[in-house]
Design a protein around this motif. Structure first.
Motif, PDB file in Angstrom:
ATOM      1  N   VAL A 737      -1.069  11.374   6.764  1.00 21.07           N
ATOM      2  CA  VAL A 737      -1.581  11.179   5.411  1.00 21.07           C
ATOM      3  C   VAL A 737      -2.869  10.368   5.486  1.00 21.07           C
ATOM      4  O   VAL A 737      -2.884   9.255   6.025  1.00 21.07           O
ATOM      5  CB  VAL A 737      -0.545  10.443   4.530  1.00 21.07           C
ATOM      6  N   HIS A 738      -3.952  10.929   4.953  1.00 19.07           N
ATOM      7  CA  HIS A 738      -5.224  10.203   4.838  1.00 19.07           C
ATOM      8  C   HIS A 738      -5.227   9.540   3.463  1.00 19.07           C
ATOM      9  O   HIS A 738      -5.224  10.228   2.433  1.00 19.07           O
ATOM     10  CB  HIS A 738      -6.404  11.162   4.980  1.00 19.07           C
ATOM     11  N   TYR A 739      -5.242   8.221   3.437  1.00 17.66           N
ATOM     12  CA  TYR A 739      -5.015   7.511   2.181  1.00 17.66           C
ATOM     13  C   TYR A 739      -5.935   6.300   2.057  1.00 17.66           C
ATOM     14  O   TYR A 739      -6.572   5.867   3.040  1.00 17.66           O
ATOM     15  CB  TYR A 739      -3.561   7.033   2.112  1.00 17.66           C
ATOM     16  N   ALA A 740      -5.979   5.728   0.858  1.00 18.61           N
ATOM     17  CA  ALA A 740      -6.724   4.494   0.611  1.00 18.61           C
ATOM     18  C   ALA A 740      -6.113   3.757  -0.568  1.00 18.61           C
ATOM     19  O   ALA A 740      -5.536   4.364  -1.477  1.00 18.61           O
ATOM     20  CB  ALA A 740      -8.195   4.789   0.336  1.00 18.61           C
ATOM     21  N   HIS A 741      -6.218   2.437  -0.546  1.00 15.53           N
ATOM     22  CA  HIS A 741      -5.960   1.594  -1.722  1.00 15.53           C
ATOM     23  C   HIS A 741      -6.343   0.170  -1.349  1.00 15.53           C
ATOM     24  O   HIS A 741      -6.460  -0.181  -0.171  1.00 15.53           O
ATOM     25  CB  HIS A 741      -4.493   1.673  -2.178  1.00 15.53           C
ATOM     26  N   THR A 759       3.761   1.972  -1.435  1.00 14.60           N
ATOM     27  CA  THR A 759       4.719   2.894  -0.829  1.00 14.60           C
ATOM     28  C   THR A 759       4.673   4.236  -1.547  1.00 14.60           C
ATOM     29  O   THR A 759       4.206   4.334  -2.685  1.00 14.60           O
ATOM     30  CB  THR A 759       6.154   2.346  -0.880  1.00 14.60           C
ATOM     31  N   ALA A 760       5.159   5.241  -0.867  1.00  9.95           N
ATOM     32  CA  ALA A 760       5.316   6.566  -1.461  1.00  9.95           C
ATOM     33  C   ALA A 760       6.575   7.200  -0.900  1.00  9.95           C
ATOM     34  O   ALA A 760       6.906   7.015   0.282  1.00  9.95           O
ATOM     35  CB  ALA A 760       4.110   7.448  -1.172  1.00  9.95           C
ATOM     36  N   ALA A 772       7.571   5.770   2.856  1.00 15.59           N
ATOM     37  CA  ALA A 772       6.557   5.344   3.818  1.00 15.59           C
ATOM     38  C   ALA A 772       5.730   4.217   3.197  1.00 15.59           C
ATOM     39  O   ALA A 772       5.475   4.215   1.991  1.00 15.59           O
ATOM     40  CB  ALA A 772       5.652   6.510   4.195  1.00 15.59           C
ATOM     41  N   THR A 773       5.340   3.259   4.029  1.00 20.06           N
ATOM     42  CA  THR A 773       4.568   2.107   3.571  1.00 20.06           C
ATOM     43  C   THR A 773       3.122   2.251   4.021  1.00 20.06           C
ATOM     44  O   THR A 773       2.851   2.502   5.199  1.00 20.06           O
ATOM     45  CB  THR A 773       5.155   0.801   4.121  1.00 20.06           C
ATOM     46  N   PHE A 774       2.197   2.040   3.086  1.00 22.24           N
ATOM     47  CA  PHE A 774       0.773   2.237   3.327  1.00 22.24           C
ATOM     48  C   PHE A 774       0.048   0.900   3.152  1.00 22.24           C
ATOM     49  O   PHE A 774      -0.053   0.377   2.043  1.00 22.24           O
ATOM     50  CB  PHE A 774       0.206   3.272   2.361  1.00 22.24           C
ATOM     51  N   PRO A 809      -0.357   5.307  -2.912  1.00 21.73           N
ATOM     52  CA  PRO A 809      -1.764   5.240  -2.515  1.00 21.73           C
ATOM     53  C   PRO A 809      -2.533   6.465  -2.978  1.00 21.73           C
ATOM     54  O   PRO A 809      -1.943   7.506  -3.303  1.00 21.73           O
ATOM     55  CB  PRO A 809      -1.686   5.189  -0.987  1.00 21.73           C
ATOM     56  N   ASN A 810      -3.852   6.339  -3.029  1.00 25.44           N
ATOM     57  CA  ASN A 810      -4.706   7.500  -3.251  1.00 25.44           C
ATOM     58  C   ASN A 810      -4.659   8.371  -1.999  1.00 25.44           C
ATOM     59  O   ASN A 810      -4.720   7.859  -0.873  1.00 25.44           O
ATOM     60  CB  ASN A 810      -6.137   7.075  -3.540  1.00 25.44           C
TER      61      ASN A 810
END
Length: 821
Positions: A737-741, A759-760, A772-774, A809-810
């Protein structure tokens, strides 16, 4: 970054320093007590299991559940991942229930109900015996002011503290009769208080089970041994049996992440068999500055991985200068059952001879293989590949039982590991050490920028910087730094740039060679201008001297140092089987020193070896077990059997990967890994391809890979993003997962970022959702990756993201790669 090349017979301009190791002088079993961290964990998954498990962390310090001091890092919450990954015990910093720093002093009557709640929650936990209560934190400075010079005032403050200590101690024990309690936990070592405290605590039957105090300044590298010795004498004076000691905060910013600094601290703690937790100065969840993002090693992580690999007994090490700040120090171990000796050293530049005494011929034979590696400083947020092997040499044991290993051109910020094993027949593969050179930014030609001094002995809480200086204020259109470099031959060179970017988004500079057409270098965000990260790019250079210029692009970037390394082919690493983590009862075979030089690990049914394999990015790599018979390899929940020497194409996630090998009966010499992280054969889906519901929306962004990301996702049961993916084959995959926040909660702590994770829930088809934790990415415009193992069926699959109670997350895009490609 690893230009040191130890070699027998190397000449030095001056007499080398000498560090002596006596294998016959045991200090007792390796304890691994000095690998702890204050707020080392922030959430379940931050740091990742793969980053946490290899370090064999013996203790961490965290806040109580619901504590207001920080937004995360609650002891019971993080205990799940800590214990799951072999962690030892958790110190509960009870006063971190308060929000302010220093803690608001509302009186003992306000504190006691909080003590009751904390004790009840910990006592009810199924692992309650693995928690330690710390009722007071730095009472010499907070609430009680025990450091006052006026004796009468000190005694009044002391008596108030002692009264409260007894009250809280008895309150905890009334709720949790088996509680282990630690203290007094002063900010520094103070003889006056400790002598009085031991006498009082013994008399009143409120003696702590763990003695704690802090060693934070550079002076501790000089003074700790005297503190320890005196404290033990105070115990004897008071008629108290030796207590377990935990130095539950140690080191400053200039030490954290720096292998050459860390070895100085760890060696003195391990030598005295005390536990110690590195301090928390910036962000929770990175093991005090030693894990990049959630899963990526830096140089400090590799040093602690080496430390975790010591087995048997530690043995006496005599450095050139004992108890002296910023000098060559070391620790060593001998495991006679494995027939291995290891030495970890560092903290000084220049040349050194490591003299190992009493190398037993009954254990090692007449000849040993000496394998030397370097863990360099790569910054707090700078990735560090598997430490480079600098030399593998067969050395005869001298008639007096000594082996001398010369190290030339050591780097002050690096740590080094020497492994001695029986040599056997044959010759180890020579170490391939590419040409490398480093250039400090402050020594370059600077236009419209300023040189700043960072962490030094006098400013220990300044951030670490190469050479203690960096170049900042590169904030005008004409700002640039020009480095004069000289390379030995035509070719491609890896350029590593140590930098800081506090602009709040990706920042750019323009890189030019000899004034030619510039190329854009993009720097991800960092915590601040001096929380160093590392950016790796490639440059083509002809033999000779060149000017490499980094000029301001769209935002300011701080520069510390550049490293040039000749690119010699596809990146590769060999992981020695005899140095892997093991379970069961494998045997060690040193009959041949071929290959990696350290012999072979013989696995039988019930045995397992676990390797820590680094990947620079998410993608496919070639993995070859060097074994005499078929082995089973387990990764990301997938198991595959391979024949000897047969390459496997395996999907690795960026950072550390735990690869387990088992066999019915096989001698394993090494696990060889090569590649650049190919994405051929992976599935990739951009944000725009997802079906959005419940307020989740597509948001335009120039920083997203295809110009948009999924935002406003979660915070309710109906807000979801559903991707439809088409798998050509069924089986275990890694979902990247490519994410940001950039979630934070400002608690008003000048030295803590108080970043938060999101999380998501991820659900594949009708399967059970996983959470999952981001981790925070420092900026909403910087995209990191997180790999999550999932099972896909052949054909169409839905992958759904959501979060019923908080924002997810985004999401920029997702990739999926089958574990076995």
């Amino acid at each position: 970054m690893a230009a040191t090349l130890p070699a027998a017979g190397s000449a030095a301009a001056a007499d080398p320093q000498r560090l002596t190791v006596d294998l016959a002088a045991s200090e007792g079993p390796v304890m691994l007590g000095a690998n702890g961290a204050l707020y080392g964990l922030s959430d379940d998954g931050v740091p990742s299991d793969a980053a946490l498990a290899p370090l064999k962390v013996t203790s961490i310090s965290q806040k109580p559940e619901g504590g207001a001091q920080h937004p995360n890092g609650d002891a019971l919450t993080v205990s799940k991942s800590f214990f799951r990954n072999g962690g030892g015990e958790i110190n509960v910093m009870m006063q971190d229930i308060y929000a302010k720093w220093p803690y608001e002093d509302l009186g003992i009557d306000d504190y006691l109900p909080k003590v009751d709640r904390i004790a009840k929650e910990v006592a009810a936990d199924p692992n309650s015996d693995r928690f330690v209560y710390i009722p007071f934190n730095e009472p010499d400075q907070i609430w009680y002011k025990l450091g006052v010079s006026d004796q009468a005032q000190y005694e009044a403050n002391r008596d108030r503290f002692f009264k409260d200590w007894k009250t809280v101690y008895e309150r905890i024990r009334a709720i949790d009769p088996d509680a282990r309690i630690a203290g007094p936990n002063e900010a520094a070592y103070h003889t006056r208080l400790l002598r009085d405290f031991l006498a009082f605590a013994k008399r009143e039957n409120v003696l702590p089970q763990v003695m704690t105090w802090h060693e934070l300044g550079s002076g501790s590298l000089r003074d700790f041994q005297a503190h320890y010795d005196e404290y033990r004498s105070l115990e004897r004076e008071a008629g108290i049996a030796p207590l377990k000691i935990n130095i539950d905060e140690y080191a400053n910013r200039r030490d954290l992440s720096v292998p050459g600094q860390l070895v100085q601290w760890v060696s003195m703690f391990e030598r005295n068999k005390v536990y110690a937790n590195a301090a928390y100065w910036d962000a929770a969840g990175n093991l005090s500055g030693h894990v990049v993002r959630s899963n990526i090693p830096n140089g400090g992580w590799w040093f602690f991985r080496w430390y975790a690999g010591l087995t048997g007994d530690t043995v006496k090490v005599t450095p050139p200068q004992a108890d002296t700040i910023d000098t060559l120090q070391g620790l060593a171990s001998l495991d006679t059952s494995r027939r291995q000796a290891q030495v970890l050293l560092g903290g000084s530049a220049g040349d050194s001879d490591v003299v190992v005494k009493n190398v037993s011929r009954s254990v090692f034979g007449r000849t040993v293989t000496a394998t030397v590696a370097e863990a360099a400083w790569s910054g707090y947020e700078g990735q560090h590949a598997t430490p480079r092997i600098l030399s593998r040499t067969k050395v005869k044991v001298a008639d007096d039982g000594t082996v001398t290993v010369p190290l030339r051109g050591m780097h002050k910020m690096s740590a080094y590991r020497i492994v001695l094993t029986p040599a056997g027949t044959g010759s180890p593969s020579p170490a391939a050490v590419p040409w490398s050179a480093s250039y400090e930014a402050e020594d370059a030609a600077i236009t419209d920028g300023k040189v700043y001094t960072q962490g030094t002995v006098g400013n220990a809480n300044g951030y670490a910087a190469s050479g203690t200086k960096d170049v900042g204020s590169l904030n005008t259109a004409t700002s640039k730094v020009a480095f004069t470099v000289t390379v030995p031959k035509d070719g491609t060179y890896d350029l590593a740039i140590l930098y800081g970017n506090q602009s709040g988004r990706p920042a750019t500079q323009q890189l030019s060679v000899d004034g030619g057409t510039p190329a854009t270098v993009t720097y991800p965000s960092t915590e601040n201008w001096t929380y160093r990260a590392k950016n790796d790019v490639g440059v083509e250079l002809s033999a000779g001297t060149h000017t490499l210029t980094l000029a301001k692009g769209d935002a300011e970037v701080t520069l510390d140092r550049i490293d040039l390394t000749a690119r010699t082919g596809v990146p590769s690493a060999q992981y020695e089987a005899t140095l892997a983590d093991i379970s069961g009862t494998p045997s060690y075979d040193y009959s041949s020193s071929a290959g990696v030089g350290t012999g072979a690990l013989v696995l039988r049914s019930g045995d397992k070896a676990v390797f820590d394999v680094y990947a620079p990015r998410d993608g496919y790599f070639t993995v070859v077990p060097q074994a005499t018979a078929p082995v089973r390899l387990a990764l990301h929940g997938e198991t595959v059997t391979t024949t000897p020497g047969k390459p496997l194409r395996l999907y690795l996630v960026a950072g550390n990967n735990r690869v387990a090998l088992t066999a019915r009966h096989a001698a394993v010499r090494s696990l060889d890994v090569s590649g650049n992280g190919s994405t051929t054969g992976t599935l990739s889906y951009e944000a725009a391809s997802a079906a959005l519901a419940g307020g989740a929306e597509l948001v335009d962004s120039p920083y997203a890979s295809a110009g948009s990301y999924i935002g406003s996702l979660g915070n309710g049961p109906g807000s979801t993003a559903e991707f439809t993916v088409d798998a050509p084959r069924s089986g275990r995959h890694v979902l990247v997962v490519h994410y940001a926040h950039n979630d934070r909660r400002d608690n008003g702590h000048a030295y803590n970022t108080d970043i938060m994770s999101r999380t998501a829930t991820i659900k594949v088809g009708d399967g059970t959702p996983v959470t999952a934790t981001f981790k925070n990415t420092w900026s909403t415009d910087d995209y990191w990756t997180l790999g999550v193992p999932v099972d896909l069926k052949k054909g169409s699959n839905t992958v759904t993201f959501g979060n019923t109670s908080a924002w997810a997350p985004n999401i920029d895009r997702i990739e999926l790669g089958r574990v076995v490609g």
